[in-house]
Design a protein around this motif. Structure first.
Motif, PDB file in Angstrom:
ATOM      1  N   PHE A  83      52.573  -0.986  29.498  1.00  0.00           N
ATOM      2  CA  PHE A  83      51.237  -0.807  30.048  1.00  0.00           C
ATOM      3  C   PHE A  83      50.205  -1.140  28.970  1.00  0.00           C
ATOM      4  N   PRO A  84      49.367  -2.148  29.184  1.00  0.00           N
ATOM      5  CA  PRO A  84      48.314  -2.451  28.209  1.00  0.00           C
ATOM      6  C   PRO A  84      47.365  -1.267  28.048  1.00  0.00           C
ATOM      7  N   ALA A  85      46.993  -0.960  26.812  1.00  0.00           N
ATOM      8  CA  ALA A  85      46.134   0.191  26.537  1.00  0.00           C
ATOM      9  C   ALA A  85      44.784   0.048  27.220  1.00  0.00           C
ATOM     10  N   GLY A  86      44.347   1.111  27.877  1.00  0.00           N
ATOM     11  CA  GLY A  86      43.038   1.150  28.483  1.00  0.00           C
ATOM     12  C   GLY A  86      42.901   0.383  29.784  1.00  0.00           C
ATOM     13  N   ARG A  87      43.964  -0.194  30.281  1.00  0.00           N
ATOM     14  CA  ARG A  87      43.888  -0.981  31.511  1.00  0.00           C
ATOM     15  C   ARG A  87      44.587  -0.246  32.645  1.00  0.00           C
ATOM     16  N   ALA A  88      43.913  -0.145  33.782  1.00  0.00           N
ATOM     17  CA  ALA A  88      44.483   0.547  34.929  1.00  0.00           C
ATOM     18  C   ALA A  88      45.728  -0.184  35.426  1.00  0.00           C
ATOM     19  N   GLY A  89      46.781   0.555  35.630  1.00  0.00           N
ATOM     20  CA  GLY A  89      48.037  -0.011  36.125  1.00  0.00           C
ATOM     21  C   GLY A  89      48.667   0.915  37.144  1.00  0.00           C
ATOM     22  N   GLU A  90      49.913   0.647  37.454  1.00  0.00           N
ATOM     23  CA  GLU A  90      50.645   1.479  38.415  1.00  0.00           C
ATOM     24  C   GLU A  90      52.070   1.670  37.923  1.00  0.00           C
ATOM     25  N   LEU A  91      52.494   2.907  37.886  1.00  0.00           N
ATOM     26  CA  LEU A  91      53.876   3.216  37.540  1.00  0.00           C
ATOM     27  C   LEU A  91      54.673   3.353  38.828  1.00  0.00           C
ATOM     28  N   ARG A  92      55.778   2.596  38.906  1.00  0.00           N
ATOM     29  CA  ARG A  92      56.667   2.632  40.064  1.00  0.00           C
ATOM     30  C   ARG A  92      58.079   2.970  39.579  1.00  0.00           C
ATOM     31  N   VAL A 108      59.882  20.472  48.322  1.00  0.00           N
ATOM     32  CA  VAL A 108      58.497  20.676  47.882  1.00  0.00           C
ATOM     33  C   VAL A 108      58.463  21.911  46.986  1.00  0.00           C
ATOM     34  N   VAL A 109      58.100  21.711  45.727  1.00  0.00           N
ATOM     35  CA  VAL A 109      58.039  22.779  44.737  1.00  0.00           C
ATOM     36  C   VAL A 109      56.647  22.772  44.120  1.00  0.00           C
ATOM     37  N   HIS A 110      56.017  23.933  44.053  1.00  0.00           N
ATOM     38  CA  HIS A 110      54.629  24.016  43.593  1.00  0.00           C
ATOM     39  C   HIS A 110      53.758  23.037  44.382  1.00  0.00           C
ATOM     40  N   ASP A 111      53.955  23.034  45.691  1.00  0.00           N
ATOM     41  CA  ASP A 111      53.147  22.274  46.655  1.00  0.00           C
ATOM     42  C   ASP A 111      53.379  20.771  46.632  1.00  0.00           C
ATOM     43  N   LYS A 112      54.265  20.270  45.774  1.00  0.00           N
ATOM     44  CA  LYS A 112      54.476  18.824  45.677  1.00  0.00           C
ATOM     45  C   LYS A 112      55.979  18.509  45.565  1.00  0.00           C
ATOM     46  N   PRO A 113      56.427  17.368  46.106  1.00  0.00           N
ATOM     47  CA  PRO A 113      57.827  16.977  45.937  1.00  0.00           C
ATOM     48  C   PRO A 113      58.124  16.314  44.596  1.00  0.00           C
ATOM     49  N   MET A 114      57.080  15.863  43.890  1.00  0.00           N
ATOM     50  CA  MET A 114      57.275  15.189  42.603  1.00  0.00           C
ATOM     51  C   MET A 114      56.094  15.494  41.691  1.00  0.00           C
ATOM     52  N   HIS A 115      56.417  15.945  40.478  1.00  0.00           N
ATOM     53  CA  HIS A 115      55.401  16.156  39.442  1.00  0.00           C
ATOM     54  C   HIS A 115      55.703  15.179  38.309  1.00  0.00           C
ATOM     55  N   LEU A 116      54.699  14.421  37.916  1.00  0.00           N
ATOM     56  CA  LEU A 116      54.868  13.451  36.835  1.00  0.00           C
ATOM     57  C   LEU A 116      53.947  13.849  35.681  1.00  0.00           C
ATOM     58  N   ILE A 117      54.539  14.119  34.528  1.00  0.00           N
ATOM     59  CA  ILE A 117      53.786  14.464  33.325  1.00  0.00           C
ATOM     60  C   ILE A 117      53.866  13.280  32.371  1.00  0.00           C
ATOM     61  N   GLN A 127      48.565  13.967  30.896  1.00  0.00           N
ATOM     62  CA  GLN A 127      48.199  13.718  32.289  1.00  0.00           C
ATOM     63  C   GLN A 127      49.240  14.373  33.196  1.00  0.00           C
ATOM     64  N   HIS A 128      48.757  15.007  34.263  1.00  0.00           N
ATOM     65  CA  HIS A 128      49.629  15.607  35.278  1.00  0.00           C
ATOM     66  C   HIS A 128      49.323  14.899  36.600  1.00  0.00           C
ATOM     67  N   LEU A 129      50.279  14.107  37.075  1.00  0.00           N
ATOM     68  CA  LEU A 129      50.061  13.233  38.224  1.00  0.00           C
ATOM     69  C   LEU A 129      51.040  13.575  39.346  1.00  0.00           C
ATOM     70  N   HIS A 130      50.685  13.146  40.561  1.00  0.00           N
ATOM     71  CA  HIS A 130      51.539  13.391  41.722  1.00  0.00           C
ATOM     72  C   HIS A 130      51.727  12.084  42.485  1.00  0.00           C
ATOM     73  N   ALA A 153      57.051   9.851  29.817  1.00  0.00           N
ATOM     74  CA  ALA A 153      56.816  10.211  31.218  1.00  0.00           C
ATOM     75  C   ALA A 153      57.960  11.099  31.684  1.00  0.00           C
ATOM     76  N   TYR A 154      57.620  12.234  32.295  1.00  0.00           N
ATOM     77  CA  TYR A 154      58.607  13.179  32.801  1.00  0.00           C
ATOM     78  C   TYR A 154      58.496  13.242  34.323  1.00  0.00           C
TER      79      TYR A 154
END
Length: 295
Positions: A83-92, A108-117, A127-130, A153-154
């Protein structure tokens, strides 16, 4: 006559079998045995995990999790790690089982099926993403890595197998943002910090190998902050170990004791850890970060 002998023999066999069963009952579970929970520890009164009434195995709970892309028969497979620094991308990415099939059933755990740290290896840029999942089991989420360096990434999830068995797993993978990497030193240990005008502090001293309650308070100039529920509780806490970036499972209490929000933390060993507390006020989620030393 022959028929009568056959019937009599069958009745005698049934009676003998019943009698032997009474003399030799099936083995029972010893009183000291612990229900299968993957060696996972829980705060007092919480018991083993149960999502929707189904017992949950906890993978890799003897130590920190997230140290590998594979655990408990599940593998994290990203489509790209650059991922280039500072550039918006997408993790798949996909979560695949032992048969290399994409997993499509998650609890679904803690209201979400997937937590990405996502965090840089110097424990900055948290960053905490869903992510959201497509029908084929591909997860995707917008991601920007603001600074060059190696990031971790976790994927924290509970997979549901074909037989309904649930397994809680945290998998980790490195992401790369090319450029000059200038790691920042870890801030000094402290039990209080400020975030956007909120003062966040906690009481307690984590101990290696023990489940310890950490009691957090979030305050403003007017007193206790009006915390709102976020991910099923009044906060969400992630703890990462300095060095290998081991991910610790932290258990929240769903309610509050006055203005106190309690989390149960088990540090697997001595060292320095970075804790990230997400809390929500007026619909806005903020993160307070703390360095803690476990003797």
């Amino acid at each position: 006559m022959r028929l009568a002998l056959v019937v009599g023999g069958l009745v005698l066999a049934v009676l003998l079998g019943f009698g032997l069963g009474r003399l030799n009952p099936p083995p029972s579970v010893p009183a000291s045995a612990t229900p299968a929970s993957g060696g996972h520890t829980h705060p007092p009164g919480t018991g083993a995990h149960s999502h929707g009434g189904a017992p949950v195995d906890q993978a890799g709970s003897a130590d920190a999790a997230g140290l590998s892309v594979t655990a408990a028969g599940y593998t994290l497979t990203p489509s790209s790690v650059d991922f280039p620094a500072g550039r918006a991308g997408e993790l798949r990415f996909q979560i695949r089982d032992e048969r290399r099939r994409a997993v499509i059933r998650f609890a679904v755990v803690h209201d979400k099926p997937m937590h990405l740290i996502v965090v840089r290896r110097d424990l900055t840029g948290y960053q905490h993403l869903h992510p959201t999942m497509a029908p084929d089991g591909t997860w995707s989420v917008p991601l920007t890595l603001p600074q060059p360096g190696v990031w971790r990434a976790y994927a924290d999830f509970t997979a549901v197998a074909d037989d309904g068995r649930q397994t809680a797993v945290t998998l980790g993978v490195d992401l790369t943002s090319p450029g000059g990497y200038a790691p920042r030193p870890l801030p000094a240990p402290a039990t209080s910090t400020t975030v956007d005008g909120f003062t966040v502090g906690y009481e307690a001293t984590p101990k290696a190998g023990e489940s310890v309650p950490l009691r957090f308070r979030v305050r403003t100039d007017g007193g206790a902050a009006p915390l709102e529920r976020y991910l099923g509780a009044y906060g969400h806490l992630v703890a990462l170990r300095e060095g290998d970036l081991g991910y610790l499972h932290v258990h929240p209490e769903t309610g509050r004791d006055g203005d106190v929000v309690t989390f149960w933390l088990t540090a697997p060993g001595p060292g320095r850890y970075r804790m990230f507390l997400d809390f929500q006020v007026a619909g806005v989620v903020r993160t307070a970060a703390f360095t803690v030393t476990v003797p």
